[in-house]
Scaffold this active site. Structure first.
Site, PDB file in Angstrom:
ATOM      1  N   SER A 673      30.722  16.003 -18.503  1.00 48.51           N
ATOM      2  CA  SER A 673      29.597  14.989 -18.375  1.00 48.51           C
ATOM      3  C   SER A 673      29.160  14.747 -16.991  1.00 48.51           C
ATOM      4  CB  SER A 673      30.055  13.749 -19.444  1.00 48.51           C
ATOM      5  OG  SER A 673      30.957  13.096 -18.650  1.00 48.51           O
ATOM      6  N   LYS A 716      29.865   3.915 -20.429  1.00 47.16           N
ATOM      7  CA  LYS A 716      29.256   4.228 -19.122  1.00 47.16           C
ATOM      8  C   LYS A 716      28.051   3.285 -18.877  1.00 47.16           C
ATOM      9  CE  LYS A 716      30.594   8.825 -19.548  1.00 47.16           C
ATOM     10  NZ  LYS A 716      30.181  10.253 -19.814  1.00 47.16           N
TER      11      LYS A 716
END
Length: 766
Positions: A673, A716
């Site tokens: 990611s 996140k």
């Protein structure tokens, strides 16, 4: 090798040299005698089965040592029974059993002569004198025993025959006689005779003592009472209460309302225990097993709370947020009220440390008024820890699940299985497979622990599992779990939890009312500068530390506590700042970009920096990286080289080397990611354009520049929010996950969904 027909005599043991008369009414026994006369010169192998209660003993139940005997006489009686006189000749070893060729129901055996051991004459003489002395004393005290045995023993020179002769005259149990028959060494038989004769002498002397006591206090016609009193006196003087203990075990077993097989099993173990000598090492093993078995809650259910409003209030009082989890518990109880046979869910709470996974499991048990037990499986690599050890092993014990049920005392507790993502796997086996048998509601109603050996019902247990990383949970186990994400908290949420949950709890533990107050700014300083976590565990530790220091100081300096903790006071109690989030992301230069990462501690902002210098087109990478992220670096560089015209790159990349470094090298980094952040860092460096410190991004990139969906988005974004980020680029495929976030966080951030990297390029570099 000598072949003989086998004559089984239950409850009777014959010895070499012994002559006995028997009356046989069994057809098979009669035919064995006939066969012996016809084919075996009147010889038979006499064996007594080891287990006297077995109706049809198997060859495995027969002793390995028997007695070869000869039939001296045979008389057929008017009632068709056969009376025989048998005389034992010698001990022989039973080598192998098989059925007669023509008469299949007759058992035959190949026998082998027993080699008698040699021994020193001095030891023989010493043992002979000791045994004879005890025998003489026993005969003199025992009115039932004839003096003939003394003369026979005195005239028997052969020490083998000497010990056998005495055994035939003594009143011994079948188990004792089986021992003497199977023991080929006369020295060992003599030692056991000394032990048994001493015991018999003590019993006779005690009997005389009891008779003397009773004679003065009871009438001659109270025979029944005398016998009972005598039994009680024996038990009192010997200190033994085996009969009461045996009966107590039997009563407990019947009260458990077990199924037929389980009841039969435990009654067999109790019976074995009652017949085992107290000096045998097996006694303690059997006793521990019986105690464990009888202490389990076979049919005992605990009380439970079924009022959904009360349960909801209790959960909200103990924990902030966790709405999905609370809803699932309420749904389970509601379903259980409608259908009592509904299966319990297997809930797995996944999230970083300190967010309340374990404490929530305890809160569930408290709200439901159920028993609670915690099993930690972190680092566990032996399935036997869960499934139990077989009783053949030294120090065997039941598995953790059975011990948990024993401690809880009910069939329907709440059991927390902690850290399932940290289980090991080695040569001993795979604990994850063991957990499948424990958790699967289709089979755990008859879970068999290796130690317990009988099925036990685990289907009523509410299992709650915890893990930090969903990717580390074994796939086979994950398939059976109901995964619920327990995410970290934002700064505002931590502030609310501190004021409404943590501080009141600490004050209650320390008997403080309103003497100490914390300002919101002081709590924010603790959160920002003294903790780096998604949860609130360190936050609670630090607040508790401040309270303890204030209490200790009040006693040392003798003053009444009345204080408000402000932000400037924190360093006095906690020392210098540990973390400074205002500096670790504000470095502005080409090549520096913030990536968003999801670690076991929650969401993190990880800066990436790059430099370029003359070389041969190589790329170096550092920062504690994994294989996948190394591949993402190569993909990003290839994508940039393939689109040099689009990105207006004038630099010759084939003659330049690039070094890309991930800061916070103490944290291991892996996963795809970071692709969009790596590409942005490289482009920022190559184009010489800076990226603002309040911008961060996440997303996997392909060679065509497509931005793919990622995991851990909520963590996140919370990590970015807590670190002062204002703009975030995320995959467009993840935009629908924003609904699960706090509106305050979403409104504070500028979250941009992108499907191809060109969209990021246009926003940052055009």
């Amino acid at each position: 090798m000598n072949k003989l027909p086998v004559l089984l005599l239950k409850s009777f043991v014959i010895f070499p040299g012994q002559e006995v008369k028997l009356e046989l009414n069994n057809d098979i026994s009669k035919k064995i005698i006939n066969l012996s006369f016809k084919e075996y010169n009147k010889k038979v192998l006499v064996l007594c089965p080891i287990d006297q209660k077995e109706e049809n003993p198997d060859v495995s139940d027969l002793p390995k040592i028997g007695v070869e005997a000869t039939i001296i006489s045979r008389i057929i009686l008017p009632n068709s029974n056969v009376r025989i006189t048998l005389k034992g000749i010698r001990r022989v070893k039973a080598e192998s059993f098989y059925n007669n060729n023509s008469l299949k129901y007759i058992l035959e055996c190949d026998t082998k002569e027993v080699i008698l051991p040699l021994f020193a004459k001095e030891e023989e003489m010493a043992l002979r004198r000791k045994v004879f002395s005890l025998l003489e004393e026993y005969v003199n005290l025992s009115p039932e025993l004839s003096n003939d045995i003394l003369s026979k023993a005195r005239n028997t020179n052969n020490f083998y025959k000497f010990t056998d002769l005495i055994v035939t005259f003594l009143e011994l149990s079948i188990e004792q006689k089986l021992f003497y028959m199977q023991e080929i060494n006369p020295l060992y038989r003599a030692h056991k005779l000394i032990e048994d004769l001493n015991l018999e002498l003590e019993v006779i002397k005690l009997d005389e003592t009891i008779e003397d006591k009773l004679q003065t206090s009871l009438e001659d016609n109270q025979r029944e009472f005398i016998l009972k009193e005598k039994l009680n006196q024996i038990k009192e003087l010997l200190g033994e209460e085996e009969e009461e203990e045996y009966q107590e075990f039997i009563n407990k077993a019947h009260k458990l309302k077990l199924d037929e097989k389980s009841l039969k099993h435990i009654l067999h173990e109790i019976d074995k225990y009652s017949k085992t000598l107290s000096t045998s090492p097996e006694v303690a093993i059997l006793r521990n097993y019986i105690d464990t078995f009888l202490s389990l809650p076979w049919n005992n259910y605990g009380k439970k709370e079924t009022n959904l409003i009360n349960i909801s209030k209790a959960l909200n009082k103990s924990h902030y947020g966790l709405l999905e989890l609370k809803e699932r518990i309420i749904e389970f109880i509601a379903t259980k009220k409608r259908n009592p046979d509904a299966k319990s869910p297997i809930i797995c709470l996944v999230g970083p440390p300190g967010v309340g996974k374990s404490s929530f499991a305890y809160a569930v048990s408290k709200s439901l008024k159920k028993e609670f037990y915690k099993i930690s499986v972190g680092g566990l690599n032996d399935p036997s820890e869960l499934l139990g050890h077989r009783r053949t092993y030294v120090g065997a014990s039941p598995g953790k699940l059975i011990m948990a049920m024993q401690r809880c005392g009910v069939l329907d507790p709440v059991i927390l299985i902690d850290e399932v993502d940290k289980m090991g796997k080695d040569i001993k086996g795979d604990p994850a497979n063991a957990l499948l048998d424990i958790l699967d509601s289709n089979i755990n109603y008859k879970f068999v622990d290796n130690y317990l050996e009988v099925p036990f019902d685990l289907s009523h247990v509410l299992f709650i599992l915890t893990a930090n990383n969903i990717n580390d949970i074994p796939e086979a186990l994950k398939d059976r779990l109901e995964i619920i994400d327990v995410n970290g908290y934002s700064l505002d949420e931590k502030l609310f939890i501190s004021n409404d949950y943590i501080i009141p709890k600490i004050f209650k533990d320390n008997l403080i009312k309103n003497e100490i107050k914390f300002s919101n700014e002081a709590i924010k300083v603790i959160i920002n500068n003294y903790t780096r976590e998604s949860g609130v565990r360190d936050l609670e530790r630090n607040i508790s530390k401040i309270v303890r220091k204030i209490i200790a100081k009040s006693y040392l300096e003798k003053f009444d506590i009345k204080i408000t903790i402000k932000k400037n006071d924190i360093s006095k109690y906690l020392g210098s700042k540990i973390f400074d989030k205002s500096t670790n992301i504000k470095t502005i230069s080409p090549g520096v970009v913030n990536a968003l990462a999801y670690t076991s501690l929650g969401g993190e902002v990880l800066p990436i920096e790059s430099i370029i210098y003359d070389g041969e087109g190589k790329i170096n990478s550092t920062g504690n990286l994994g294989k996948i992220i190394e591949e993402s670096i190569k993909v990003s560089l290839s994508y940039i080289k393939a689109n040099q015209k689009l990105f207006k790159i004038k630099l010759n990349l084939d003659k330049s080397d690039i070094h890309i470094n991930f800061l916070s090298s103490a944290i291991f980094k892996d996963g795809p990611s970071a692709g969009s952040a790596i590409t942005t860092s490289l482009l920022s460096l190559i184009l010489g354009k800076q990226v603002s410190f309040d911008i961060a991004m996440t997303g996997e990139i392909t060679l065509n520049g497509d931005i793919l969906k990622i995991g851990g988005l909520k963590e996140k974004i919370i990590g970015a929010y807590n670190n002062g980020i204002k703009t975030i680029f995320i995959p467009k495929a993840n935009m629908d996950e924003l609904d699960a976030l706090d509106n305050k966080i979403v409104d504070h951030l500028n979250i941009i969904g992108v499907s191809n990297y060109k969209e990021i390029y246009n926003k940052l570099f055009e």
